[in-house]
Write an enzyme that holds these catalytic residues in place. Structure first.
Site, mmCIF file in Angstrom:
data_model
loop_
_atom_site.group_PDB
_atom_site.id
_atom_site.type_symbol
_atom_site.label_atom_id
_atom_site.label_comp_id
_atom_site.label_asym_id
_atom_site.label_seq_id
_atom_site.Cartn_x
_atom_site.Cartn_y
_atom_site.Cartn_z
ATOM 1 N N GLN A 119 -86.335 -13.336 -119.669
ATOM 2 C CA GLN A 119 -86.816 -12.498 -120.768
ATOM 3 C C GLN A 119 -88.207 -12.952 -121.208
ATOM 4 O OE1 GLN A 119 -85.366 -9.831 -121.512
ATOM 5 N NE2 GLN A 119 -83.164 -10.012 -121.794
ATOM 6 N N LYS A 159 -70.857 -5.140 -124.806
ATOM 7 C CA LYS A 159 -71.685 -4.273 -123.951
ATOM 8 C C LYS A 159 -71.225 -4.425 -122.503
ATOM 9 C CE LYS A 159 -76.197 -5.264 -122.899
ATOM 10 N NZ LYS A 159 -76.445 -5.000 -121.483
ATOM 11 N N PRO A 194 -81.573 15.574 -114.137
ATOM 12 C CA PRO A 194 -80.622 15.964 -115.181
ATOM 13 C C PRO A 194 -79.249 16.383 -114.649
ATOM 14 C CG PRO A 194 -82.794 16.805 -115.702
ATOM 15 C CD PRO A 194 -82.903 16.189 -114.341
ATOM 16 N N GLY A 196 -76.928 -12.364 -125.295
ATOM 17 C CA GLY A 196 -76.037 -12.731 -124.199
ATOM 18 C C GLY A 196 -76.006 -14.220 -123.940
ATOM 19 N N LYS A 247 -77.950 2.328 -118.042
ATOM 20 C CA LYS A 247 -79.361 2.737 -117.917
ATOM 21 C C LYS A 247 -79.553 3.824 -116.855
ATOM 22 C CE LYS A 247 -81.109 -1.835 -119.333
ATOM 23 N NZ LYS A 247 -79.920 -2.693 -119.239
ATOM 24 N N THR A 304 -77.552 15.457 -112.014
ATOM 25 C CA THR A 304 -76.744 14.304 -111.583
ATOM 26 C C THR A 304 -76.281 13.503 -112.789
ATOM 27 O OG1 THR A 304 -78.056 14.236 -109.581
ATOM 28 C CG2 THR A 304 -76.783 12.263 -110.082
HETATM 29 O O1 C5P Z 1 -78.609 -12.912 -121.730
HETATM 30 P P1 C5P Z 1 -79.546 -12.074 -122.573
HETATM 31 O O2 C5P Z 1 -79.460 -12.407 -124.038
HETATM 32 O O3 C5P Z 1 -80.951 -12.066 -122.044
HETATM 33 O O4 C5P Z 1 -78.941 -10.603 -122.415
HETATM 34 C C1 C5P Z 1 -79.702 -9.470 -122.460
HETATM 35 C C2 C5P Z 1 -78.844 -8.261 -122.170
HETATM 36 O O5 C5P Z 1 -79.559 -7.126 -122.622
HETATM 37 C C3 C5P Z 1 -78.529 -8.014 -120.701
HETATM 38 O O6 C5P Z 1 -77.207 -7.499 -120.631
HETATM 39 C C4 C5P Z 1 -79.509 -6.950 -120.275
HETATM 40 O O7 C5P Z 1 -78.990 -6.071 -119.307
HETATM 41 C C5 C5P Z 1 -79.742 -6.198 -121.567
HETATM 42 N N1 C5P Z 1 -81.014 -5.499 -121.701
HETATM 43 C C6 C5P Z 1 -82.240 -6.124 -121.624
HETATM 44 N N2 C5P Z 1 -83.404 -5.405 -121.754
HETATM 45 C C7 C5P Z 1 -83.357 -4.113 -122.000
HETATM 46 C C8 C5P Z 1 -82.116 -3.470 -122.105
HETATM 47 C C9 C5P Z 1 -80.961 -4.203 -121.960
HETATM 48 O O8 C5P Z 1 -82.298 -7.342 -121.426
HETATM 49 N N3 C5P Z 1 -84.467 -3.430 -122.208
#
Ligand code: C5P
Length: 236
Positions: free
Chosen positions: A191, A34, A68, A211, A63, A70
């Protein structure tokens, strides 16, 4: 799909050299890489061309959120070669033409509620308590907007995956970040609506995004393998 195809590794690193290191290390272990804002800001569209030339499948997670016209201009230029891409979908069907015009082989996902947000954050944004206190309800509302906009699916937390699948059917893609295996502690983790890989997969996630538990592990390759084994087990 093999279990490993369901694992997405975000290249949340500052430059191409670091990204290449992880691509080489994890290419056989994960399904998709990603590219998010950090790497895109550092390396720009040239990095996407590098991935396409190297035959590395990727998920473009920028994201998009704009009017629309742009978005049409931006997406048409950079989505070639991407398998998945993300947009914010609060505009619902007003985005339909843009999303359809930009598909170009890419599956477009609507971001529902970022996974680091909880009920208090949603209330602070002015979201009615009826939704703010029940994020799954808000995710379902936004998934409906995503469907009306012509999206192929949504990004949501594993805690919301089952409700989305029940409501929108098995072909509506569900991609879940905020995945934390039981063995992974992420210092200062931002998170909030987290699940384990197995929980998200059992709830119906088509893909999980993992990640830091991989990137910060002493042995990232082994960490990725362990997650794939957990996915395989959850699928049986
Ligand atoms: O490091 P981690 O496992 O928290 O990675 C989460 C990844 O998912 C990051 O790249 C973040 O940008 C992405 N992401 C998120 N929440 C969302 C969409 C994408 O954490 N709703």
């Amino acid at each position: 799909m093999q279990p490993k195809d369901r694992l997405i590794f975000p290249l949340d690193v500052p430059n191409k050299a670091e990204a290449k290191k992880f691509i080489e290390l994890l290419r056989e272990e994960v399904g998709l890489f990603k590219v998010g804002l950090e790497l895109f800001m550092a390396e720009g569209p040239a990095f996407l061309k590098y991935l396409a030339d190297s035959r590395v499948d990727y998920f473009l997670d920028l994201k998009f959120h704009d009017i629309p016209a742009t978005m049409m201009g931006a997406q048409a230029r950079i989505m070639k070669g991407a398998k998945l891409a993300t947009v914010h979908i609060d505009q619902g069907r007003k985005m339909r033409k843009t999303i359809e015009a930009c598909k170009n082989g890419v599956k477009v996902l609507g971001v529902t509620i970022l996974t680091h947000l909880g009920p208090d954050d949603l209330e602070a944004m002015g979201i009615a308590p009826e939704y703010a206190r029940h994020p799954t309800k808000l995710v379902l509302l936004r998934a409906k907007l995503a469907q009306e906009a012509g999206c192929d699916g949504v990004v949501c937390a594993g805690t919301e995956a089952r409700a989305v699948k029940n409501e929108f059917g098995k072909d509506f893609l569900v991609v879940c970040p905020a995945i934390r295996p039981l063995w992974a502690a992420v210092p200062g983790d931002d998170q909030r609506r987290i699940t384990t890989p197995a929980e998200a997969i059992k709830a119906g996630a088509d893909y999980i995004v993992v990640g830091r538990p991989i990137r910060m592990a002493n042995k990232p390759k082994e960490a990725a393998r362990e997650i794939v084994a957990e996915i395989a087990e959850a699928l049986t």
